[in-house]
Enzyme design. Structure first.
Site, PDB file in Angstrom:
ATOM      1  N   SER A 112       0.977  -1.095  -0.020  1.00  0.00           N
ATOM      2  CA  SER A 112       0.031   0.109   0.058  1.00  0.00           C
ATOM      3  C   SER A 112       0.945   1.055  -0.154  1.00  0.00           C
ATOM      4  CB  SER A 112      -0.825  -0.007   1.185  1.00  0.00           C
ATOM      5  OG  SER A 112      -1.756  -1.066   1.252  1.00  0.00           O
ATOM      6  N   LYS A 186      -6.633   1.616  -3.433  1.00  0.00           N
ATOM      7  CA  LYS A 186      -6.342   0.953  -2.196  1.00  0.00           C
ATOM      8  C   LYS A 186      -6.482   1.939  -1.061  1.00  0.00           C
ATOM      9  CE  LYS A 186      -5.215  -1.720   1.332  1.00  0.00           C
ATOM     10  NZ  LYS A 186      -3.833  -2.468   1.406  1.00  0.00           N
ATOM     11  N   LYS A 254      -0.850   4.808   8.359  1.00  0.00           N
ATOM     12  CA  LYS A 254      -0.148   5.488   7.300  1.00  0.00           C
ATOM     13  C   LYS A 254      -0.977   5.501   5.960  1.00  0.00           C
ATOM     14  CE  LYS A 254       1.416   2.206   4.817  1.00  0.00           C
ATOM     15  NZ  LYS A 254       1.307   1.435   3.809  1.00  0.00           N
TER      16      LYS A 254
END
Length: 310
Positions: A112, A186, A254
């Protein structure tokens, strides 16, 4: 090896196509083992070689750098922690994947990561006569274990179709568009997942405070509109207070941070109040010393806010 028999568009098949794998944590290790079980030769790299022991025991070879993995592979998968790790593993001028990958080789980044970095890597791969696909995944450790991940693939549609015989052992791949679109997909996915996990945690905390039978409650609501894949994966873990299973909550902190960042050189931030709130709640887990917990540990933040000691 004859260039015509190397990489894209030579047919992908077990026993012929050589796979490299970089990043063998909870997700990556399980995914790589599926390809080994399907008959593909796998060469792996791990910063801590001890973490590769189970993969080597399953038949993988071990290389001493990302470039060495690439030199031994037609397709290289990366599944590392964050965009900085991706940049180092792929673009390092001495040891990166693109140093070792021969023309025709294909890089598949399942991390990711940043959409802009995915586009930068795709351009660098193209300049080297190679191909790059950004293919982050969703489904957690259960999806990785069962080979049922959702794979969001950005890049050349023909290359993504060519990767089908590999992707089929990992889950279902969907071509999302040009380079970077897999990563954007994503990030959007993580906003939806975060909201569902926050809702699950708050609903169970409320049910417990109301002295409901929590397992009965979750079973009942799973049959209605509240039912979801997030509930399928995480509800039992919340009930058992099994907070260690799955990846660290730091990863979704994150990912949500990338959702809120100013877009590639623009002056306007993304205004996503829900994502900002979810990020704060997951960040509270880290601040409370629970950064190694998985997402389902979010209920502990709700409990702390309500003075509930568990």
């Amino acid at each position: 090896m004859d260039a015509a028999a190397f990489g894209f568009p030579s047919p992908v098949r077990p026993g012929a196509t050589r796979v490299g794998w970089i990043g063998i944590g909870v997700m990556g290790g399980a995914m790589a083992k599926h390809l080994l079980a399907a008959g593909y030769a796998v060469t792996a790299y791990a910063r801590s070689p001890a973490k590769a022991e189970s993969l080597v025991a399953a038949g993988a070879s071990l290389a001493d750098s990302p470039a060495a993995v690439a030199a031994a592979s037609d397709v290289v998968f990366t599944m590392v922690g964050n965009p900085g790790d991706v940049r180092a593993v792929v673009l390092d001028p001495a040891t990166g994947v693109l140093v070792g990958l021969r023309p025709g080789g294909v890089l598949v980044d399942c991390t990711s990561s940043s959409p802009s970095l995915a586009r930068e890597i795709a351009a660098a791969a193209s300049a080297a006569g190679c191909y790059a696909v950004d293919a982050p995944v969703s489904g957690g450790d259960v999806g990785a274990r069962d080979g049922t991940l959702a794979i969001f693939a950005g890049g050349d549609e023909a290359v993504i179709a060519w990767l089908g015989p590999l992707f089929v052992h990992l889950g279902k791949a969907t071509h999302m568009g040009a380079p970077g679109s897999g990563q954007s997909s994503k990030i959007a996915n993580q906003i939806a997942v975060a909201g569902a996990v926050v809702g699950l945690g708050e609903s169970v905390a409320f049910a417990n405070a109301a002295e409901l039978d929590a397992p009965l409650f979750l079973d009942a609501i799973s049959k209605g509109a509240a039912g979801s894949r997030v509930m399928d994966i995480f509800s039992d873990r919340v009930l058992r207070r099994e907070f260690a299973s799955g990846g660290s909550v730091r990863y979704i902190v994150k990912d949500l941070g990338m959702a809120l960042e100013v877009g590639d050189g623009g002056e306007e931030a993304n205004v996503l109040p829900g994502a900002a709130l979810y990020r704060q709640m997951f960040s509270a887990m880290v601040a409370n010393g629970d950064g190694d917990m998985s997402l389902q540990g979010l209920i502990t933040v709700v409990e702390r806010l309500n003075g509930i000691g568990k």
